[in-house]
Design a protein around this motif. Structure first.
Motif, PDB file in Angstrom:
ATOM      1  N   ALA A 180     -89.602 -44.336  13.529  1.00 15.88           N
ATOM      2  CA  ALA A 180     -90.072 -45.606  14.078  1.00 15.88           C
ATOM      3  C   ALA A 180     -89.920 -46.776  13.101  1.00 15.88           C
ATOM      4  CB  ALA A 180     -91.518 -45.482  14.550  1.00 15.88           C
ATOM      5  N   PRO A 181     -90.164 -46.599  11.777  1.00 12.96           N
ATOM      6  CA  PRO A 181     -89.934 -47.732  10.873  1.00 12.96           C
ATOM      7  C   PRO A 181     -88.483 -48.213  10.860  1.00 12.96           C
ATOM      8  CG  PRO A 181     -91.365 -46.129   9.825  1.00 12.96           C
ATOM      9  CD  PRO A 181     -90.838 -45.476  11.069  1.00 12.96           C
ATOM     10  N   LEU A 182     -87.533 -47.310  11.077  1.00 14.46           N
ATOM     11  CA  LEU A 182     -86.137 -47.737  11.225  1.00 14.46           C
ATOM     12  C   LEU A 182     -85.958 -48.549  12.502  1.00 14.46           C
ATOM     13  CD1 LEU A 182     -83.912 -44.638  10.280  1.00 14.46           C
ATOM     14  CD2 LEU A 182     -83.954 -46.852   9.120  1.00 14.46           C
ATOM     15  N   PHE A 183     -86.529 -48.055  13.597  1.00 15.39           N
ATOM     16  CA  PHE A 183     -86.403 -48.763  14.867  1.00 15.39           C
ATOM     17  C   PHE A 183     -87.027 -50.152  14.783  1.00 15.39           C
ATOM     18  CE2 PHE A 183     -86.717 -44.331  17.027  1.00 15.39           C
ATOM     19  CZ  PHE A 183     -85.401 -44.056  16.685  1.00 15.39           C
ATOM     20  N   ALA A 184     -88.101 -50.269  13.997  1.00 11.11           N
ATOM     21  CA  ALA A 184     -88.762 -51.566  13.834  1.00 11.11           C
ATOM     22  C   ALA A 184     -87.963 -52.515  12.947  1.00 11.11           C
ATOM     23  CB  ALA A 184     -90.165 -51.368  13.266  1.00 11.11           C
ATOM     24  N   ALA A 185     -87.241 -51.957  11.964  1.00 10.49           N
ATOM     25  CA  ALA A 185     -86.565 -52.787  10.971  1.00 10.49           C
ATOM     26  C   ALA A 185     -85.210 -53.305  11.436  1.00 10.49           C
ATOM     27  CB  ALA A 185     -86.389 -51.999   9.665  1.00 10.49           C
ATOM     28  N   PHE A 186     -84.557 -52.582  12.365  1.00 10.68           N
ATOM     29  CA  PHE A 186     -83.188 -52.922  12.752  1.00 10.68           C
ATOM     30  C   PHE A 186     -83.122 -53.272  14.239  1.00 10.68           C
ATOM     31  CE2 PHE A 186     -82.805 -50.680   8.843  1.00 10.68           C
ATOM     32  CZ  PHE A 186     -81.764 -51.324   8.184  1.00 10.68           C
ATOM     33  N   ARG A 187     -82.397 -54.335  14.547  1.00  6.66           N
ATOM     34  CA  ARG A 187     -82.293 -54.777  15.929  1.00  6.66           C
ATOM     35  C   ARG A 187     -81.506 -53.786  16.782  1.00  6.66           C
ATOM     36  NH1 ARG A 187     -81.316 -59.765  13.034  1.00  6.66           N
ATOM     37  NH2 ARG A 187     -83.193 -61.039  13.111  1.00  6.66           N
ATOM     38  N   ASN A 188     -80.579 -53.099  16.154  1.00  5.32           N
ATOM     39  CA  ASN A 188     -79.736 -52.141  16.867  1.00  5.32           C
ATOM     40  C   ASN A 188     -80.274 -50.741  16.607  1.00  5.32           C
ATOM     41  OD1 ASN A 188     -77.762 -54.166  17.715  1.00  5.32           O
ATOM     42  ND2 ASN A 188     -77.299 -54.291  15.541  1.00  5.32           N
ATOM     43  N   SER A 189     -81.034 -50.206  17.554  1.00  3.51           N
ATOM     44  CA  SER A 189     -81.696 -48.916  17.363  1.00  3.51           C
ATOM     45  C   SER A 189     -81.413 -48.021  18.563  1.00  3.51           C
ATOM     46  CB  SER A 189     -83.201 -49.098  17.176  1.00  3.51           C
ATOM     47  OG  SER A 189     -83.768 -49.804  18.268  1.00  3.51           O
ATOM     48  N   VAL A 190     -81.124 -46.753  18.264  1.00  6.72           N
ATOM     49  CA  VAL A 190     -80.721 -45.798  19.295  1.00  6.72           C
ATOM     50  C   VAL A 190     -81.530 -44.519  19.128  1.00  6.72           C
ATOM     51  CG1 VAL A 190     -78.811 -44.403  20.211  1.00  6.72           C
ATOM     52  CG2 VAL A 190     -78.379 -46.743  19.385  1.00  6.72           C
ATOM     53  N   GLY A 191     -82.002 -43.981  20.221  1.00  7.26           N
ATOM     54  CA  GLY A 191     -82.625 -42.666  20.210  1.00  7.26           C
ATOM     55  C   GLY A 191     -81.686 -41.654  20.838  1.00  7.26           C
ATOM     56  N   VAL A 192     -81.600 -40.450  20.240  1.00  2.00           N
ATOM     57  CA  VAL A 192     -80.914 -39.364  20.940  1.00  2.00           C
ATOM     58  C   VAL A 192     -81.853 -38.858  22.030  1.00  2.00           C
ATOM     59  CG1 VAL A 192     -79.285 -38.719  19.136  1.00  2.00           C
ATOM     60  CG2 VAL A 192     -81.612 -37.807  19.068  1.00  2.00           C
ATOM     61  N   ALA A 193     -81.302 -38.252  23.072  1.00  2.00           N
ATOM     62  CA  ALA A 193     -82.061 -38.025  24.307  1.00  2.00           C
ATOM     63  C   ALA A 193     -83.304 -37.177  24.112  1.00  2.00           C
ATOM     64  CB  ALA A 193     -81.154 -37.392  25.365  1.00  2.00           C
ATOM     65  N   ASN A 194     -83.313 -36.289  23.123  1.00  2.00           N
ATOM     66  CA  ASN A 194     -84.501 -35.445  22.904  1.00  2.00           C
ATOM     67  C   ASN A 194     -85.701 -36.247  22.422  1.00  2.00           C
ATOM     68  OD1 ASN A 194     -82.291 -35.232  20.857  1.00  2.00           O
ATOM     69  ND2 ASN A 194     -83.951 -34.520  19.547  1.00  2.00           N
ATOM     70  N   LEU A 195     -85.507 -37.502  22.028  1.00  2.00           N
ATOM     71  CA  LEU A 195     -86.640 -38.373  21.705  1.00  2.00           C
ATOM     72  C   LEU A 195     -87.578 -38.511  22.898  1.00  2.00           C
ATOM     73  CD1 LEU A 195     -86.675 -41.713  19.816  1.00  2.00           C
ATOM     74  CD2 LEU A 195     -87.438 -41.703  22.185  1.00  2.00           C
ATOM     75  N   LEU A 196     -87.044 -38.387  24.107  1.00  3.10           N
ATOM     76  CA  LEU A 196     -87.867 -38.554  25.300  1.00  3.10           C
ATOM     77  C   LEU A 196     -88.997 -37.535  25.361  1.00  3.10           C
ATOM     78  CD1 LEU A 196     -85.011 -39.233  27.868  1.00  3.10           C
ATOM     79  CD2 LEU A 196     -86.616 -40.910  26.912  1.00  3.10           C
ATOM     80  N   GLU A 197     -88.826 -36.383  24.680  1.00  6.38           N
ATOM     81  CA  GLU A 197     -89.862 -35.351  24.667  1.00  6.38           C
ATOM     82  C   GLU A 197     -91.126 -35.812  23.945  1.00  6.38           C
ATOM     83  OE1 GLU A 197     -88.041 -32.036  22.757  1.00  6.38           O
ATOM     84  OE2 GLU A 197     -86.365 -31.937  24.188  1.00  6.38           O
ATOM     85  N   ARG A 198     -90.984 -36.804  23.055  1.00  5.96           N
ATOM     86  CA  ARG A 198     -92.136 -37.274  22.278  1.00  5.96           C
ATOM     87  C   ARG A 198     -92.280 -38.786  22.348  1.00  5.96           C
ATOM     88  NH1 ARG A 198     -88.089 -35.216  18.992  1.00  5.96           N
ATOM     89  NH2 ARG A 198     -89.053 -33.177  19.131  1.00  5.96           N
ATOM     90  N   ALA A 199     -91.728 -39.396  23.383  1.00  6.11           N
ATOM     91  CA  ALA A 199     -91.772 -40.857  23.499  1.00  6.11           C
ATOM     92  C   ALA A 199     -93.196 -41.383  23.527  1.00  6.11           C
ATOM     93  CB  ALA A 199     -91.012 -41.312  24.746  1.00  6.11           C
ATOM     94  N   ASP A 200     -94.133 -40.589  24.078  1.00  2.00           N
ATOM     95  CA  ASP A 200     -95.517 -41.046  24.150  1.00  2.00           C
ATOM     96  C   ASP A 200     -96.203 -41.052  22.792  1.00  2.00           C
ATOM     97  OD1 ASP A 200     -95.462 -38.256  23.966  1.00  2.00           O
ATOM     98  OD2 ASP A 200     -97.276 -37.999  25.162  1.00  2.00           O
ATOM     99  N   ARG A 201     -95.574 -40.453  21.790  1.00  2.00           N
ATOM    100  CA  ARG A 201     -96.142 -40.439  20.430  1.00  2.00           C
ATOM    101  C   ARG A 201     -95.379 -41.351  19.475  1.00  2.00           C
ATOM    102  NH1 ARG A 201     -95.947 -35.064  21.981  1.00  2.00           N
ATOM    103  NH2 ARG A 201     -94.373 -34.430  20.466  1.00  2.00           N
ATOM    104  N   MET A 202     -94.444 -42.134  19.995  1.00  2.00           N
ATOM    105  CA  MET A 202     -93.625 -43.007  19.173  1.00  2.00           C
ATOM    106  C   MET A 202     -94.309 -44.369  19.033  1.00  2.00           C
ATOM    107  SD  MET A 202     -90.782 -41.426  18.285  1.00  2.00           S
ATOM    108  CE  MET A 202     -89.835 -42.855  17.774  1.00  2.00           C
ATOM    109  N   PRO A 203     -94.644 -44.800  17.808  1.00  2.00           N
ATOM    110  CA  PRO A 203     -95.241 -46.125  17.647  1.00  2.00           C
ATOM    111  C   PRO A 203     -94.273 -47.260  17.961  1.00  2.00           C
ATOM    112  CG  PRO A 203     -94.909 -45.065  15.511  1.00  2.00           C
ATOM    113  CD  PRO A 203     -94.594 -44.039  16.551  1.00  2.00           C
TER     114      PRO A 203
END
Length: 259
Positions: A210-233
């Protein structure tokens, strides 16, 4: 999160990538993802793994993999290959490094007494700064509420703590994946923060990304992120169709097509 196909990747010239469950699939480095890293570099893009893995592992990555640098232990340092050697630049100050040296063992013992179904990460002996508690690598997956308890215990001992897909990483000092990535790009590649936020893309799958996603405008999740999306800040802006290593290869193909 929008489909990866909507990401305008023109102008991207570097990739910051998580390792576990982003480059790897089911605990093994994905051959397709490894080949994709090589294709990116052959096309002139820079590639930097940003991982919670240990210094010992990172020394191998920066020496042997087709990468330009490695950030390890959830941002505790970055490593650069220089000639036949490796230069390591640490983020924590002297007090935080001393706390890591003297306090990690007793804290780990206290956490595992309360949550015995977890374990010390197998690569802990090769770590210089952080503490890694295994929650899904060599042990059966620990229940989410028990993972939350591990995080709370570590924070009660004065450590920062973030879960990945397989570990809870904890450390003393003020750093994370995003801040160390910006430090590396400024100090080694000459990128201003504003330029780096636009010209680099980051990819990951877990809360410690999540700190990477917050720091960079261009952020990508691989599809398995969806398994824990509710725990992603913080969520990424785009999501691949494929999970894990195949998802990274999908992103690489998208970036190469934009060249």
């Amino acid at each position: 999160m929008r489909p990866l196909a909507e990401f305008d990747a023109r102008g991207i010239h570097g990739v910051l990538t998580d390792l576990d469950d982003t480059l790897s699939t089911d605990g093994r480095l994905d051959p397709e993802a490894f080949a994709a890293m090589n294709r990116l570099r052959e096309a002139g893009l820079r590639v930097v793994p940003v991982t919670g893995r240990s210094a010992g592992w990172c020394d191998h990555f920066v020496r042997m993999w087709p990468v330009d640098a490695v950030i390890g232990e959830t941002g505790a340092f970055y490593m650069l290959r220089e000639g036949g050697g490796v230069r390591t630049v640490f983020m924590p100050d002297a007090a935080a490094l001393e706390a890591a040296r003297t306090r990690r063992g007793p804290i780990a013992e206290a956490v595992l007494r309360e949550v015995p179904e977890a374990a010390l990460a197998g690569d802990q002996p090769y770590r210089l700064v952080d503490l890694a508690i295994d929650i899904a690598e060599a042990v059966p997956p620990v229940a989410p509420e028990r993972v939350a308890r591990i995080v709370a215990l570590l924070r009660a001992h004065g450590m920062h703590a973030q879960p990945s897909s397989i570990h809870v990483n904890a450390w003393f000092g003020e750093f994370d994946k995003g801040r160390t990535a910006l430090e590396l790009l400024a100090g080694h590649f000459g990128e201003t923060d504003e330029a780096a936020r636009d010209r680099w893309v980051c990819v990951g799958d877990a809360p410690n990304d999540a700190p990477l996603f917050a720091a960079f405008r261009n952020s990508v999740g691989v599809a398995n992120l969806l398994e824990r999306a509710d725990r992603m800040p913080v969520l990424p802006r785009w999501i691949t169709g494929a999970p894990s290593g195949a998802g990274f290869a999908e992103l690489a193909a998208h970036l190469l097509a934009a060249r």
